[in-house]
Design an enzyme around this catalytic site. Structure first.
Site, short mmCIF file in Angstrom:
data_model
loop_
_atom_site.label_atom_id
_atom_site.label_comp_id
_atom_site.label_asym_id
_atom_site.label_seq_id
_atom_site.Cartn_x
_atom_site.Cartn_y
_atom_site.Cartn_z
N ALA A 123 0.68 -1.27 0.01
CA ALA A 123 0.19 -0.09 0.05
C ALA A 123 0.80 1.13 0.14
CB ALA A 123 -1.00 -0.21 1.24
N ALA A 124 0.52 1.95 -0.78
CA ALA A 124 1.08 3.43 -1.17
C ALA A 124 1.36 4.14 0.28
CB ALA A 124 0.61 4.40 -2.06
N CYS A 125 0.18 4.17 1.16
CA CYS A 125 0.23 4.75 2.64
C CYS A 125 1.34 3.94 3.38
CB CYS A 125 -1.09 4.88 3.13
SG CYS A 125 -1.93 3.17 3.01
N HIS A 126 1.73 2.77 3.11
CA HIS A 126 2.74 2.28 4.15
C HIS A 126 4.12 2.43 3.52
CE1 HIS A 126 -0.64 -0.80 5.42
NE2 HIS A 126 -0.97 0.41 5.82
#
Ligand SMILES: Cc1ncc(COP(=O)(O)O)c(C=O)c1O
Ligand SMILES: O=C(O)CC[SeH]
Length: 392
Positions: free
Chosen positions: A333-336
């Site tokens: 995930a990009a937010c990770h």
């Protein structure tokens, strides 16, 4: 079903639609023991031969054993065997080497001795002798060098009486700037065996008397190996092309070189991770092992999402992606993105082992993604993995 394991299966078929395979010069089915050996290697020796851990060491052991047995098969030494993709590549490498070696070995003084840069108004070029009955990987390579002005080429005609490329006809074509003679050992259509041994004896005697350039001697052994005894040392060749799929092996090849880089020149066409002593770099044909992290039996997935791990030490997802020269993707995930150095908790939660999850790549395609994009991405990943494992 023509994919017989030992050739008998085809001619043994009992139904009314019997087929008799008689095109073994085109290609041969894999021997059952070859399939067994490949299957075991796929299972047990998937590592990169350059890697120090067990699967890598097993892969290197298999390659070393294969090199020894091929060398023994053709009467050479293990160090004389260079693996490559097939006979076509082997034949091209010989011609490529001969041209470049001509210029490396013939300094300016030699060129002037040969008649100067322009002799009779024509530039001195390396001269190659081959025949008019060679396989296209020799014929077209020679024609390409001729048409591109990189070599003079004489195509010696096979005798219409004997079907052979006669020694005297080849010797008559030799010039002061001749640097390579390439005559196949057996013709793929007529089966005629060529007088390569006699030719090598005569040319070696000539080499001993004449100044450089040394005339290099190549024979394409593709159709002979596996059918008649072939001994490179007894033939007296500098190069011998070996083609696996003509003698019940997979589509892979090798080039016998009598002392590559020492007794006989060999100049690479490709540059890369150092495999095959840099004569033919690129990951050897031991398959990389990958794990599809989205493949759960009975589950459906989005058609555009592929979560995959390339197994092996030093192939963490973030490291692979940062090494890629074309591919832009993520490990999860990009937010990770601030924790790319740790396995995704989502994958771990789905039961993916930590060492597999650590190597995860999340690839997701869109409306404009083409097949070519996918092919380029796969090649980028393959080259990056080779580089990273070449460093390990
Ligand atoms: C005489 C000969 N040389 C070279 C080759 C090319 O070998 P490969 O198919 O491995 O490129 C073949 C067969 O395809 C052949 O019959
Ligand atoms: O002769 C054959 O079929 C193999 C070379 Se194209």
């Amino acid at each position: 079903d023509l994919a017989a394991h030992d050739g008998r299966a085809i001619s043994d078929c009992k139904d009314q639609d019997e087929r008799i395979y008689m095109d073994y010069n085109a290609t041969t089915p894999l021997e059952a023991e070859v399939i067994k050996a490949i299957t075991e290697a796929l299972r047990e020796a998937w590592g990169n031969p350059s890697s120090s851990y067990l699967p890598g060491r097993k892969a290197k052991q298999i390659i070393d054993q294969s090199r020894e047995s091929i060398a023994s098969m053709v009467g050479g030494r293990a160090e004389d065997i260079i693996f490559m993709s097939g006979g076509t590549e082997a034949n091209n490498l010989v011609f490529h080497t001969a041209i470049r070696h001509f210029w490396k070995s013939c300094g300016a003084a030699k060129i002037s001795e040969l008649g100067g840069e322009h002799h009779n108004g024509k530039a001195i070029l390396p001269h190659i002798i081959t025949s008019n009955v060679e396989h296209d990987s020799v014929k077209l390579t020679a024609e390409s060098l001729l048409n591109e002005g990189k070599a003079d080429v004489t195509f010696v005609g096979a005798s219409t009486v004997t079907g052979r490329v006669e020694v005297e006809d080849v010797l008559a074509a030799i010039r002061p700037n001749t640097c390579l003679i390439s005559v196949m050992l057996a013709n793929n259509e007529t089966g005629v065996l060529m007088p390569v041994k006699e030719l090598c004896v005569r040319v070696r005697a000539l080499n001993a008397q004449r100044p450089s350039p040394r005339i290099l001697l190549h024979t394409d052994g593709a159709q002979a190996i596996g059918k008649v005894q072939v001994n490179a040392q007894e033939l007296g060749v500098d190069y011998l092309t070996i083609v696996g799929h003509k003698f019940y092996a997979p589509r892979i090849g090798a080039l016998y070189v009598n002392g590559p880089g020492t007794l006989t020149p060999l100049l690479p066409m490709f540059f890369g991770g150092g495999q095959e002593r840099n004569f033919r770099p690129g990951c050897l044909l031991i398959p990389e092992k990958i794990h599809f992290n989205s493949h759960f039996p009975g589950s459906e997935t989005l058609p555009n999402t592929c979560n995959v791990s390339i197994l092996g030490a030093g192939l963490q997802g973030w490291k692979v992606l940062s090494g890629c020269r074309k591919l832009l993707a993520s490990v999860g995930a990009a937010c990770h993105s601030d924790r790319v150095d740790r396995p995704s908790h989502i994958l771990l939660s789905c039961g993916i082992p930590p060492e597999v999850a650590a190597n995860a790549l999340r690839l997701s395609v869109g409306r404009t993604t083409t097949k070519r994009d996918v092919d380029l991405a796969v090649e980028d990943l393959r080259e990056t993995v080779c580089r990273l494992q070449g460093q390990s």
